[in-house]
Design an enzyme around this catalytic site. Structure first.
Site, short mmCIF file in Angstrom:
data_model
loop_
_atom_site.label_atom_id
_atom_site.label_comp_id
_atom_site.label_asym_id
_atom_site.label_seq_id
_atom_site.Cartn_x
_atom_site.Cartn_y
_atom_site.Cartn_z
CB SER A 1 0.85 2.08 54.82
OG SER A 1 0.42 2.62 53.61
CG ASP B 1 -2.97 0.52 54.40
OD1 ASP B 1 -2.16 0.22 55.28
OD2 ASP B 1 -3.09 1.68 53.97
#
Length: 334
Positions: free
Chosen positions: A38, A195
């Protein structure tokens, strides 16, 4: 001095990661490989492309967090919009600004595809000879993937031809908040990527040697915390008041808790281990949240400085020889 880096995901709090990495490079360490999830993937990409010290700060200051919150069409509908974005899975934010921003910044550093981040290290498997690796979650295949390592075996693609920015964007696609990304396999199948933090937000073990030999240089982990004791109970509020303009129903609170546990639970087990804690830099994010897109320049700069200072303090007390003697004495050094 050489070092590998592992960078945790943390949304806006990733500014602190950038400050810490700037301090590591200013201290004389030259990053060899970087693993990130991320926000950690975003910062890691910039550093893998060659940014060091003050340049890291200059680049991160150009990121407009208000523009990051580029609401999806549904998300702009008053009151009911966020709920519709959730139900359809479209995501509250499009993520187009993020993709454009990282593409432009990497291009300015001479990086477009993974072939530009090739690493000449015969000691590594061919698929891992890259300066950067980012963690993603493949919802179609139901597994964690590490790009570019898995492009060949999992997707049947040539890693060197794939855009770095698209992998970074995929790693930042927080479910329900940012629109998921897709990746078309060489066979024609299309995977949905989100993610990487769902499965490993702090992939501290991703660059460790697996052949029983002692590492030739340290791997520093950098994590973001807002808890009184670093790494303990640092809950990530994925569903913030910014998304829902009314109190969350019980089902949504349960979903938040589920996703939060997925994000921090696995990695917490690693943080509690002495040999991981001894090589991990903890950056205090203060009151800055994961989705604090309205962060002011003053608070952003302060978080960068906190990250820088945290790394300075850690490095001042870090002894590589003592670390190896304590934790890797039984390994074969070569």
């Amino acid at each position: 001095m050489r070092a590998d880096l592992v960078l945790e995901g943390g949304g806006v709090k990733g500014i602190g990661l950038a400050g810490a990495v700037a301090a590591v490079t200013d201290a004389g360490y030259e990053p060899q490989r970087i693993s990130g999830t991320s926000a950690g993937a975003l910062v890691g990409a910039i550093v893998a492309a060659g940014a060091r010290g003050d340049r890291i700060g200059e680049i991160t200051r150009r990121l407009d967090f208000r523009a990051v919150a580029d609401r999806h069409g549904l998300g702009r509908v008053p009151l009911v919009g966020p709920g519709l974005a959730l139900l359809t899975g479209a995501g509250l934010y499009r993520g187009e600004y993020l993709l454009d921003w990282i593409t432009t910044e990497l291009a300015s550093l001479g990086v477009r595809t993974w072939g530009d981040l090739r690493l000449d290290d015969p000691g590594l498997p061919p698929e891992q000879r890259y300066r950067l690796v980012v963690t993603c979650s493949d919802l179609t295949l139901g597994q964690l993937v590490r790009l570019p390592w898995d492009y060949g075996d999992v997707y049947g693609l040539d890693a060197d031809d794939q855009p770095v920015a698209e992998a970074v964007r995929a790693s930042m696609a927080i479910p329900f908040l940012f629109e998921p990304t897709t990746l078309r396999h060489g066979t024609g199948l299309t995977s949905t990527l989100v993610d990487g933090g769902l499965l490993s937000n702090f992939p501290i073990d991703s660059l460790d040697r697996t052949d029983g030999a002692a590492p030739a240089w340290p791997t520093f982990g950098i994590t973001i915390t807002t808890a009184p004791k670093p790494g303990i109970g640092d809950r990530v509020a994925l569903f913030h008041a910014r998304m829902f303009e009314w109190p969350q129903p019980t089902a949504l609170r349960l979903l938040e808790q589920l996703l939060t546990t997925m994000v921090v639970g696995r990695d917490q087990a690693y943080l509690n281990r002495p040999w991981v804690a001894a090589r991990t830099i903890h950056v205090d994010a203060g009151g800055i949240g994961l989705l604090d897109f309205g962060i002011t320049r003053e608070r952003s700069d302060a978080l960068f400085r906190r990250g820088y200072r945290a790394a300075e303090v850690f490095l001042a007390g870090f002894d590589w020889d003592a670390y190896r003697e304590r934790f890797r004495a039984d390994a074969v050094i070569r």
